[in-house]
Design an enzyme around this catalytic site. Structure first.
Site, PDB file in Angstrom:
ATOM      1  CE1 TYR A 138      -3.291   2.785   0.292  1.00 43.81           C
ATOM      2  CE2 TYR A 138      -3.827   2.042   2.509  1.00 43.81           C
ATOM      3  CZ  TYR A 138      -4.063   2.875   1.445  1.00 43.81           C
ATOM      4  OH  TYR A 138      -5.073   3.801   1.511  1.00 43.81           O
ATOM      5  CE  LYS A 166      -6.365   1.238  -0.813  1.00 38.54           C
ATOM      6  NZ  LYS A 166      -7.010   1.229   0.522  1.00 38.54           N
TER       7      LYS A 166
END
Length: 293
Positions: A138, A166
């Protein structure tokens, strides 16, 4: 475009709480079923930022993963947020999520201490060595305080358990470079950037507004993949007010307000997050209604 390991539409699920502030596992199961069966999610992210993970205990995190896996695990994947600013604790949470039945892990950049890139790389590699679960890294520098640089992502991609990103960096050129140089599956971490990211090789979204827009976001992605660009653009433009409006304040605040507006309350928030103001709630509810959601 190949179907990515976690599918194309994922929602970072909010954590329901009871009136006295405890994690509401039965409601979490109901919400998970709603997101999978009504909103068409391929996977759910549990214990992410939108799940108020900074304020839930390790035991609560384990129970949430287990409950959601039990509810929807046969028809959707469950990705557990396990990232912290300490490598050892992240590894502990990763193993706990694995034992609870998670299908994958979401690992955020170590935050606050702002380690150099070699420390970030070591962190991700150590976590990736800790279980056999596939990992989404992320990349969200405006929260973590530091980005995962492109060269670091390219190095991370050599680990077989690190399968995707992400992407909430907001730098399409940097993302495009990593997509071109690796096999990492790029998921938009900003709902409004889903279509632009698809255009440079992204595969889908880990969304917040997808609590409400999931099915139509899937239609947008499917249209893009099938080459129906006008249809994809029309859907993007129709959903854009909700994609951006959910972040008018902290996303979880408006998701919980929006669910209550739709007759599916999931409780309040844990401090320091307050409930959305009446004006914020009304403005977001109006966006949902105008978009026919």
């Amino acid at each position: 475009m190949a179907e990515p390991i976690f599918g194309r539409v994922l929602t970072a699920m909010v954590t329901p709480f009871t009136a006295d502030g405890q994690v509401d596992l039965p409601r979490a199961r109901q919400l998970a079923a709603r997101l999978v069966d009504e909103q068409g999610n391929d996977a759910l992210v549990v214990n992410g930022t939108t799940g108020e993970s900074p304020t839930t205990s390790d035991d609560e995190k384990r129970a949430l993963v287990a409950a959601v896996v039990e509810e929807v695990g046969e028809r959707a994947q469950v990705v557990a947020g396990v990232g912290t600013f300490e490598t050892a604790h992240t590894i502990q949470l990763a193993r706990q999520a694995d034992e609870a039945g998670a299908d994958g892990l979401l690992v955020v950049t170590p935050y606050y201490s702002k380690p150099p890139q070699r420390g970030i790389l070591r962190h991700f590699l150590d976590v990736a060595d800790a279980t056999e679960l596939p990992i989404l890294a992320y990349d969200i520098p405006h929260r973590a305080g530091v980005q995962i640089e492109s060269a670091t992502l390219v190095d991370m991609a050599n680990h077989p358990n690190i399968v995707g990103v992400k992407d909430a960096k907001g730098d399409l050129a940097a993302s495009s470079r990593v997509i071109a140089e690796t096999t990492l599956a790029y998921y938009s971490g900003d709902d409004a950037m889903t279509l632009p990211l698809l255009a440079v090789g992204g595969v889908g979204v880990v969304g917040t507004s997808t609590h409400f827009t999931g099915r139509r976001t899937r239609q947008m992605i499917d249209a893009f993949v099938a080459g129906r660009m006008d249809e994809a653009l029309a859907l993007h433009q129709a959903l854009l007010p909700v994609y951006t409006g959910v972040f008018a304040t902290q996303g979880v605040m408006l998701v919980k307000a929006g669910l209550a507006h739709q007759g599916f309350p999931v409780g309040g928030l844990r401090a320091p997050l307050p409930e959305a103001t009446e004006a914020e709630q009304a403005a977001f509810a109006a966006l949902l209604d105008v978009a026919d959601l």
